[in-house]
Design an enzyme around this catalytic site. Structure first.
Site, PDB file in Angstrom:
ATOM      1  N   TYR A   1       0.856  -1.195   0.000  1.00  0.00           N
ATOM      2  CA  TYR A   1       0.000   0.000   0.000  1.00  0.00           C
ATOM      3  C   TYR A   1       0.887   1.238   0.000  1.00  0.00           C
ATOM      4  CZ  TYR A   1      -3.185   3.667   1.519  1.00  0.00           C
ATOM      5  OH  TYR A   1      -3.904   4.829   1.595  1.00  0.00           O
TER       6      TYR A   1
ATOM      7  N   GLU B   1      -3.807   7.125  -3.751  1.00  0.00           N
ATOM      8  CA  GLU B   1      -3.558   5.793  -3.193  1.00  0.00           C
ATOM      9  C   GLU B   1      -3.148   4.867  -4.321  1.00  0.00           C
ATOM     10  OE1 GLU B   1      -6.238   4.570   0.584  1.00  0.00           O
ATOM     11  OE2 GLU B   1      -7.339   4.804  -1.276  1.00  0.00           O
TER      12      GLU B   1
END
Lengths: 381, 289
Positions: free
Chosen positions: A101, A189
């Site tokens: 991530y 993201e």
């Protein structure tokens, strides 16, 4: 402004941030062509501005171009979160070693950008924060200096990477920061960011939200996208054009007020008396008669509305102007539902006089008004 | 006594020749505010409501000893205006402008921090001190009466609603501060509580919050440990759905964060009573005083 994955990835590539080989397809046939170009098994992904796309079936894999065409046909017919899928992105299916991530957003408390990473990606950051908060690495960006390469490498080190991966992943974070700076990004993201078995990093997904207040600085970029910055229905578009804040909800009482806080509090008051709001409409500061009339017009375009509650706390907004606006809407025949009015503050008496003469009742407190409108809606229903 | 602004505050209006600047300069002067100068590049020598206009802040400060600034400059240029006021050492800097890009907000907030200057807002109605007849803001002055309760809020008209209710109930205000409706603002709720704690004449606090972020939760934690006087709260947006911006850029529930329920619980846990309706604020204050 939210960018589609393919739009975000165009920006990524312009900043030398690697994305999987592939391209956009608007038809199943185009999807097949893209798969041929890739020459390997592919992922076919729905281009929608909605979260949880994978869970909704919007991402499928295909081993051959024929299969890619079929999958694209299925996905292009889907609606995800009630949004149509207008295109698919066909990309090489990567040889996954690890899902990571990476993200950057604004921290409201620190009032700084914060860079976030985790060696266990794939799930949402909220899920991650709940399941393994110890695996989340955060670094705040110095408002004067920006995000430095050594800090970007530190992200990789803190996330547990070793050897060559430290510089590779560090450079990934560095480039992501450069994009945030260049485009006034309020949230980005990459989830997942893939480390392949071959030892390379790729942005498999891309989320990029640009600060709406900064769009005046990015006209060239928006022009290139050849679309409206935000998807809106007619009512929302009208409200935006008139600089009003407008949100549609599931109830049946339209709340037209001045000021965001007062409008929210009015919605809440309606619920205290057992009603449910359909509309949050903030006229903004200093609304004149014309603006009030326009607000009523927009509110009544929403089919769910069964009654209107106008709640005005006059400061810069003058109650006589509000009254004139209400009168104009009534005389134009625009008001087709019961309406309750509460207004106090600047030129309160003049406003109330106008309403009295026109035979339009009004109330003095927000509570009386909220309870009255709930009562009226029950009668209508 | 008050916080941030007192009877000696001398205000410069940035953007005084614009529509908003003109209107609110007149309104501030009428209330009693010491508006001593205005700025508008290229328009020095003019006057607005008898207030002299200068090309730059440094000239305004030199000529009129201005100490604080209020900004009515359009969003694309508001960040620059704030940096100019901060560079000249004005304090506080009140940024009325809405829709300022968050990058510019971050820059101005930290530039101010380094010099010990308080930025109020952006997207704020400003500050008012009824006892000193000073308002550095756009609020209707008459709904605020002088007294001993500090008021802080993330919204404008809702603050007037609550202040009017307090005034009608005979409860006066020491200072009312609009914190601003954006996600990133200069003065935060917790910093506001700390300011009021230092003010000997503030005997109780009202905190008007709304959905989004966790400023109220953080303030609640501080209050439970450090603040002994009565505090009453109100949180707007109990019925707001997640993921929608409710008018203010900062009023948004993201995922499960920033809900009214979480804020009300945190405040209750800190011993703060939270009003269900705006009109309940005055009643709860009376009970606790």
């Amino acid at each position: 402004m939210k960018l589609f994955e393919h739009e975000a990835k165009d920006i990524f590539r312009a900043f030398n941030l690697p994305t999987p080989p592939g391209g956009l397809a608007k038809t199943p046939k185009e999807a097949r062509e893209r798969a041929v170009e890739v020459g390997k098994p592919v992922a076919v992904k729905a281009m929608v501005l909605a979260g949880k796309r994978g869970k909704a079936g919007g991402v499928k894999f295909a081993d051959t171009p024929q299969e890619a065409e079929k999958r694209a046909e299925e996905i292009l017919k889907m609606r995800i979160n009630d949004l149509p899928v207008s295109a698919v992105l066909v990309e090489e299916k990567l040889n996954v070693e690890q899902e990571i991530y990476a993200g950057i957003t604004v921290d409201r408390n620190e009032r700084k950008y914060v860079v976030i990473g985790s060696a266990s990606g794939g799930m949402s950051i909220e899920e991650l924060a709940e399941k393994s908060p110890e695996k989340i690495v955060k670094m705040y960006v110095d408002p004067n200096l920006g995000f430095q390469p050594y800090e970007a490498r530190q992200m990789a080190i803190s996330m547990g990477f070793k050897g060559k991966a430290i510089s590779q992943l560090g450079s990934f974070f560095q480039k992501l920061w450069n994009i945030v700076e260049a485009y006034d990004v309020e949230l980005t993201e990459i989830n997942p960011l893939i480390l392949t078995k071959e030892g390379k990093f790729f942005a498999a997904d891309a989320r990029l939200n640009i600060d709406d207040n900064s769009l005046f600085r990015h006209k060239a970029m928006i022009e290139k996208l050849k679309r409206e910055p935000v998807e809106q229905n007619d009512r929302e578009r009208m409200a935006t054009e008139h600089d009003m804040a407008y949100v549609e909800l599931d109830g049946n009482i339209a709340c037209i007020c001045n000021g965001a806080g007062l409008t929210m509090a009015t919605l809440d008051a309606v619920s205290v008396y057992g009603g449910e709001a359909s509309t949050f409409l903030d006229l903004g500061g200093g609304a004149d008669a014309e603006r009030v009339e326009k607000g009523i017009e927009i509110a009544l375009m929403y089919p769910k509305v069964k009654a209107i509650l106008v709640n005005i706390m006059g400061g810069i907004t003058r109650c006589d102007e509000v009254a004139k606006g209400i009168l104009a809407a009534r005389d134009e025949g625009e008001i087709t539902t019961p309406m309750v009015i509460r207004m106090v503050g600047t030129n309160e008496e003049e406003g109330q006089e106008i309403l009295k003469e026109a035979g339009i009742p009004f109330l003095k407190t927000m509570e009386e008004a909220a309870s009255k409108v709930v009562e009226l809606v029950k009668e209508v229903a | 006594m008050a916080v941030l602004v007192d009877k000696d505050t001398r205000v410069v209006v940035q953007g005084i020749t614009g529509t908003q600047g003109r209107y609110h300069t007149a309104s501030m002067l009428k209330y009693g505010t010491k508006v001593v100068a205005g700025t508008s590049p290229g328009k020095s020598g003019q006057e607005v409501n008898g207030v002299p206009v200068f090309d730059s802040i440094s000239e305004a400060v030199k000529a009129e000893d201005a100490t604080a600034s209020i900004i009515f400059i359009p969003a694309p240029f508001a960040g620059d205006a704030a940096l100019e006021a901060i560079a000249a050492g004005l304090n506080p800097v009140v940024v009325i402008t809405e829709h300022v890009p968050v990058k510019d907000e971050i820059r101005m907030i930290h530039a101010a921090k380094q010099k010990g200057i308080t930025v109020i807002g952006p997207n704020t109605p400003g500050v008012i001190v009824p006892g000193a007849k000073q308002k550095v803001g756009i609020m209707p002055g008459h709904v605020f009466s002088d007294g001993k309760v500090g008021l802080m809020s993330r919204s404008g008209t809702l603050t007037y609603e609550i202040a009017a209710g307090m005034t009608n109930a005979g409860i006066g205000i020491s200072t009312a501060i609009g914190l601003g409706g954006d996600p990133c603002v200069g003065l935060t709720t917790i910093e506001g509580v700390k300011l009021f704690k230092e003010d000997k004449n503030t005997k109780a606090l009202v905190i008007v919050g709304e959905i989004g972020g966790d400023a109220e939760e953080r303030a609640a934690t501080y209050i439970s440990k450090e603040y002994d006087l009565p505090v009453v709260g109100f949180i707007a947006g109990r019925t707001a759905p997640p993921g929608k911006r409710m008018g203010h850029a900062g009023a948004i529930i993201s995922g499960s964060a920033g809900t009214a329920a979480a804020k009300i619980k945190a405040l209750n846990d800190a011993g703060v009573e939270v009003a269900e309706k705006p009109s309940d604020v005055a009643r709860l204050l009376k009970e606790s005083l």
